[in-house]
Structures are given as structure tokens and as C-alpha cells.
Design an enzyme around this catalytic site. Structure first.
Site, PDB file in Angstrom:
ATOM      1  N   LYS A  11     -46.236 -43.403 -23.885  1.00  0.00           N
ATOM      2  CA  LYS A  11     -46.083 -41.850 -23.665  1.00  0.00           C
ATOM      3  C   LYS A  11     -47.515 -41.229 -23.854  1.00  0.00           C
ATOM      4  O   LYS A  11     -48.398 -41.782 -24.208  1.00  0.00           O
ATOM      5  CB  LYS A  11     -45.275 -40.958 -24.890  1.00  0.00           C
ATOM      6  CG  LYS A  11     -43.762 -41.810 -24.610  1.00  0.00           C
ATOM      7  CD  LYS A  11     -42.862 -40.855 -25.582  1.00  0.00           C
ATOM      8  CE  LYS A  11     -41.364 -41.157 -25.770  1.00  0.00           C
ATOM      9  NZ  LYS A  11     -40.653 -40.722 -26.776  1.00  0.00           N
ATOM     10  N   TYR A  51     -34.544 -38.043 -19.352  1.00  0.00           N
ATOM     11  CA  TYR A  51     -33.938 -37.494 -20.271  1.00  0.00           C
ATOM     12  C   TYR A  51     -32.872 -36.813 -20.078  1.00  0.00           C
ATOM     13  O   TYR A  51     -32.218 -35.768 -20.967  1.00  0.00           O
ATOM     14  CB  TYR A  51     -34.788 -36.941 -21.109  1.00  0.00           C
ATOM     15  CG  TYR A  51     -36.068 -37.525 -21.852  1.00  0.00           C
ATOM     16  CD1 TYR A  51     -35.635 -38.603 -22.615  1.00  0.00           C
ATOM     17  CD2 TYR A  51     -37.192 -37.472 -21.596  1.00  0.00           C
ATOM     18  CE1 TYR A  51     -36.550 -39.415 -23.536  1.00  0.00           C
ATOM     19  CE2 TYR A  51     -38.647 -38.228 -22.428  1.00  0.00           C
ATOM     20  CZ  TYR A  51     -38.008 -39.109 -23.134  1.00  0.00           C
ATOM     21  OH  TYR A  51     -38.822 -39.880 -24.165  1.00  0.00           O
ATOM     22  N   PHE A  59     -34.652 -28.922 -27.840  1.00  0.00           N
ATOM     23  CA  PHE A  59     -36.208 -29.235 -27.627  1.00  0.00           C
ATOM     24  C   PHE A  59     -36.331 -29.973 -26.301  1.00  0.00           C
ATOM     25  O   PHE A  59     -37.402 -30.470 -25.879  1.00  0.00           O
ATOM     26  CB  PHE A  59     -36.577 -30.478 -28.914  1.00  0.00           C
ATOM     27  CG  PHE A  59     -35.510 -31.277 -28.774  1.00  0.00           C
ATOM     28  CD1 PHE A  59     -35.747 -32.713 -27.972  1.00  0.00           C
ATOM     29  CD2 PHE A  59     -34.763 -31.669 -29.746  1.00  0.00           C
ATOM     30  CE1 PHE A  59     -35.008 -33.747 -27.911  1.00  0.00           C
ATOM     31  CE2 PHE A  59     -33.704 -32.618 -29.855  1.00  0.00           C
ATOM     32  CZ  PHE A  59     -33.728 -33.718 -28.908  1.00  0.00           C
ATOM     33  N   ARG A 111     -43.983 -46.400 -34.156  1.00  0.00           N
ATOM     34  CA  ARG A 111     -43.701 -45.115 -34.165  1.00  0.00           C
ATOM     35  C   ARG A 111     -44.267 -44.725 -35.600  1.00  0.00           C
ATOM     36  O   ARG A 111     -44.770 -43.544 -35.963  1.00  0.00           O
ATOM     37  CB  ARG A 111     -42.414 -44.566 -34.163  1.00  0.00           C
ATOM     38  CG  ARG A 111     -42.015 -44.619 -32.567  1.00  0.00           C
ATOM     39  CD  ARG A 111     -40.510 -44.812 -32.215  1.00  0.00           C
ATOM     40  NE  ARG A 111     -40.285 -44.539 -30.715  1.00  0.00           N
ATOM     41  CZ  ARG A 111     -38.941 -44.372 -30.501  1.00  0.00           C
ATOM     42  NH1 ARG A 111     -37.936 -44.524 -31.166  1.00  0.00           N
ATOM     43  NH2 ARG A 111     -38.655 -44.024 -29.206  1.00  0.00           N
ATOM     44  N   ASN A 125     -43.802 -39.648 -30.620  1.00  0.00           N
ATOM     45  CA  ASN A 125     -43.340 -40.989 -31.155  1.00  0.00           C
ATOM     46  C   ASN A 125     -44.129 -42.197 -30.287  1.00  0.00           C
ATOM     47  O   ASN A 125     -43.560 -43.236 -30.514  1.00  0.00           O
ATOM     48  CB  ASN A 125     -41.911 -41.147 -31.514  1.00  0.00           C
ATOM     49  CG  ASN A 125     -41.012 -40.986 -30.252  1.00  0.00           C
ATOM     50  OD1 ASN A 125     -41.447 -40.896 -29.409  1.00  0.00           O
ATOM     51  ND2 ASN A 125     -40.024 -40.917 -30.639  1.00  0.00           N
ATOM     52  N   HIS A 128     -41.707 -44.955 -25.468  1.00  0.00           N
ATOM     53  CA  HIS A 128     -40.076 -44.864 -25.195  1.00  0.00           C
ATOM     54  C   HIS A 128     -39.784 -46.513 -25.066  1.00  0.00           C
ATOM     55  O   HIS A 128     -40.410 -47.295 -24.482  1.00  0.00           O
ATOM     56  CB  HIS A 128     -39.905 -44.205 -24.025  1.00  0.00           C
ATOM     57  CG  HIS A 128     -38.420 -44.560 -23.462  1.00  0.00           C
ATOM     58  ND1 HIS A 128     -37.367 -43.626 -23.742  1.00  0.00           N
ATOM     59  CD2 HIS A 128     -38.032 -45.239 -22.528  1.00  0.00           C
ATOM     60  CE1 HIS A 128     -36.575 -44.257 -23.262  1.00  0.00           C
ATOM     61  NE2 HIS A 128     -36.552 -45.086 -22.515  1.00  0.00           N
ATOM     62  N   GLU A 139     -32.593 -46.926 -16.557  1.00  0.00           N
ATOM     63  CA  GLU A 139     -33.919 -46.482 -16.547  1.00  0.00           C
ATOM     64  C   GLU A 139     -35.140 -47.385 -15.609  1.00  0.00           C
ATOM     65  O   GLU A 139     -35.920 -46.972 -14.958  1.00  0.00           O
ATOM     66  CB  GLU A 139     -34.653 -46.569 -17.913  1.00  0.00           C
ATOM     67  CG  GLU A 139     -33.848 -45.504 -18.849  1.00  0.00           C
ATOM     68  CD  GLU A 139     -34.232 -45.565 -20.358  1.00  0.00           C
ATOM     69  OE1 GLU A 139     -33.745 -44.629 -21.066  1.00  0.00           O
ATOM     70  OE2 GLU A 139     -34.791 -46.625 -20.754  1.00  0.00           O
TER      71      GLU A 139
HETATM   72  N1  UDP Z   1     -36.527 -36.290 -29.779  1.00  0.00           N
HETATM   73  C1  UDP Z   1     -37.017 -35.260 -30.661  1.00  0.00           C
HETATM   74  N2  UDP Z   1     -36.260 -34.545 -31.621  1.00  0.00           N
HETATM   75  C2  UDP Z   1     -35.040 -35.139 -31.770  1.00  0.00           C
HETATM   76  C3  UDP Z   1     -34.681 -36.160 -31.075  1.00  0.00           C
HETATM   77  C4  UDP Z   1     -35.420 -36.822 -30.209  1.00  0.00           C
HETATM   78  O1  UDP Z   1     -38.197 -34.732 -30.321  1.00  0.00           O
HETATM   79  O2  UDP Z   1     -34.688 -34.717 -32.844  1.00  0.00           O
HETATM   80  C5  UDP Z   1     -37.637 -36.980 -28.702  1.00  0.00           C
HETATM   81  C6  UDP Z   1     -38.232 -38.068 -29.165  1.00  0.00           C
HETATM   82  O3  UDP Z   1     -39.430 -38.266 -28.516  1.00  0.00           O
HETATM   83  C7  UDP Z   1     -37.550 -39.267 -28.599  1.00  0.00           C
HETATM   84  C8  UDP Z   1     -36.908 -38.568 -27.262  1.00  0.00           C
HETATM   85  O4  UDP Z   1     -36.684 -37.176 -27.703  1.00  0.00           O
HETATM   86  O5  UDP Z   1     -38.088 -40.385 -28.419  1.00  0.00           O
HETATM   87  C9  UDP Z   1     -35.597 -39.305 -26.861  1.00  0.00           C
HETATM   88  O6  UDP Z   1     -34.593 -39.275 -27.808  1.00  0.00           O
HETATM   89  P1  UDP Z   1     -33.579 -40.387 -28.223  1.00  0.00           P
HETATM   90  O7  UDP Z   1     -32.387 -40.009 -29.289  1.00  0.00           O
HETATM   91  O8  UDP Z   1     -33.208 -41.087 -27.129  1.00  0.00           O
HETATM   92  O9  UDP Z   1     -34.593 -41.479 -29.096  1.00  0.00           O
HETATM   93  P2  UDP Z   1     -35.104 -42.804 -28.783  1.00  0.00           P
HETATM   94  O10 UDP Z   1     -34.172 -43.440 -27.997  1.00  0.00           O
HETATM   95  O11 UDP Z   1     -36.429 -42.522 -27.836  1.00  0.00           O
HETATM   96  O12 UDP Z   1     -35.632 -43.626 -30.044  1.00  0.00           O
HETATM   97 MG    MG Z   2     -33.307 -43.050 -26.157  1.00  0.00          MG
END
Ligand code: UDP
Ligand code: MG
Length: 169
Positions: A11, A51, A59, A111, A125, A128, A139
Site C-alpha cells: 500500500k 473494497y 471509514f 503490519r 497497515n 493488502h 481480486e
Molecule cells: N480497515 C480500517 N479500520 C477497520 C477495518 C479495516 O481502517 O476497522 C482498513 C485496513 O486498512 C484494512 C482494510 O480496511 O486492511 C480492509 O479491511 P479488512 O477487514 O478486509 O482487513 P484485511 O483483510 O486487510 O486484514
Molecule cells: Mg480483507
């Protein structure tokens, strides 16, 4: 155990922090094969489609700005996209990536080591990582065309198009 594929994105915070090399080194511990790689300036459309399952979250708009690298600007407003393939690839890569919330992630994960929570509450974080095989397929097809991958991992078809194409002058 089955051979799996997944999408990894470095990212824009990872790009800005010059973490690309560190991240790829850490991911290489999984001994998977890279079958696609490119730099992408993320459009709003691509970000929102990527997303889309989070579109009702408070958010969401900040998340879209984040994956587009809006707060970092040029030349950091990009991601590096990879498709990895190998045995049990998704679980292995998610273990190396760490938990979604960088404060809760194992400190030796990517992360946990490099992520932060912004003042707006977005989890920056760094990477992805697709979370299951069906999300990974969606994806990979969203981010890569068949000819951008070294292996034909999903069925393809040939279509006639009249689309104009940019080539080298
Ligand atoms: N995210 C965030 N706040 C949250 C949950 C997710 O900012 O409470 C962001 C974070 O950057 C995350 C992305 O949204 O990587 C996608 O969320 P997901 O739940 O799919 O998590 P991931 O699969 O990336 O671990
Ligand atoms: Mg995810």
C-alpha cells in the site's frame, strides 16, 4: 493441501516508507512463486471496487483515499501489486502480514512492525493480502489481465474488440 493464489498489495504507506524491499524479503520466507507484478496508480473506481464489501463502513472514504495514496501525493500515490502462488498460500501470507489492526498484530509481522493507526482512525497497515480463495480470485481478476500473469490460472476466452490501444510511439 491445495495450491492457492492471492493478491498482495504494497500500500502507499509502504511505498512512502521505502519498505518495498523489506516487505518482499519478509514475504519470500513463505517460498511462494510470484506469477504477476506491477506498479499501479489506483483510480477511485478500482479502489471502490476492490473494497466494495466495506462500502457501508464509516471509514470507507478515508480507506479509498488511503489506497490511492492521496495523503502522500506523487511519487508515492501508487501501489505495487503481486500475485503469489503456492501451497496453502493465503494462510501463510496472512500470517506473515499480521492482523488487520497494526496495534494488535504480532510485532514481528509486517503490519505489527510497520503499521500505524492514523488520527482519522484508518489502519495504515502497509500491505493488502487476500483472505480466502474466492476473494483472491475476484481480486486477481480485478487487478490483472490474463496476459499479465505468467500462468493461466483461470479459464480465459478470446474476444474481438475495437478498443483503441496505446502502444510505444
Ligand atoms: N480497515 C480500517 N479500520 C477497520 C477495518 C479495516 O481502517 O476497522 C482498513 C485496513 O486498512 C484494512 C482494510 O480496511 O486492511 C480492509 O479491511 P479488512 O477487514 O478486509 O482487513 P484485511 O483483510 O486487510 O486484514
Ligand atoms: Mg480483507
Amino acid at each position: 493441501m491445495a495450491v492457492e493464489r492471492l493478491l498482495i498489495l504494497i500500500k502507499p504507506d509502504g511505498v512512502k516508507k521505502s519498505l518495498t524491499g523489506n516487505i518482499l524479503t519478509k514475504l519470500s520466507e513463505a517460498k511462494l512463486t510470484i506469477i504477476g507484478a506491477k506498479a499501479v496508480k489506483v483510480s477511485r473506481e478500482l479502489a471502490a471496487e476492490h473494497y466494495k464489501q466495506l462500502s457501508d463502513k464509516p471509514f470507507f472514504n478515508e480507506l479509498i483515499d488511503y489506497i490511492q495514496g492521496k495523503m502522500y501525493g506523487a511519487p508515492y500515490d501508487r501501489v505495487f501489486a503481486f500475485v503469489y502462488q503456492g501451497e496453502d498460500a493465503i494462510a501463510r501470507m496472512r500470517r506473515i502480514a499480521g492482523a488487520t489492526n497494526p496495534e494488535e498484530a504480532d510485532p514481528v509481522s509486517i503490519r505489527g512492525a510497520y503499521g500505524r493507526i492514523t488520527t482519522k482512525g484508518v489502519y495504515e497497515n502497509v500491505v493488502h493480502c487476500s483472505s480466502d480463495t474466492s476473494e483472491a480470485e475476484r481480486e486477481i481478476k480485478l487487478w490483472f489481465s490474463p496476459e499479465e500473469l505468467t500462468e493461466e490460472i483461470y479459464p480465459t476466452k478470446i474476444i474481438d474488440t475495437t478498443i483503441k490501444k496505446k502502444v510505444w510511439a
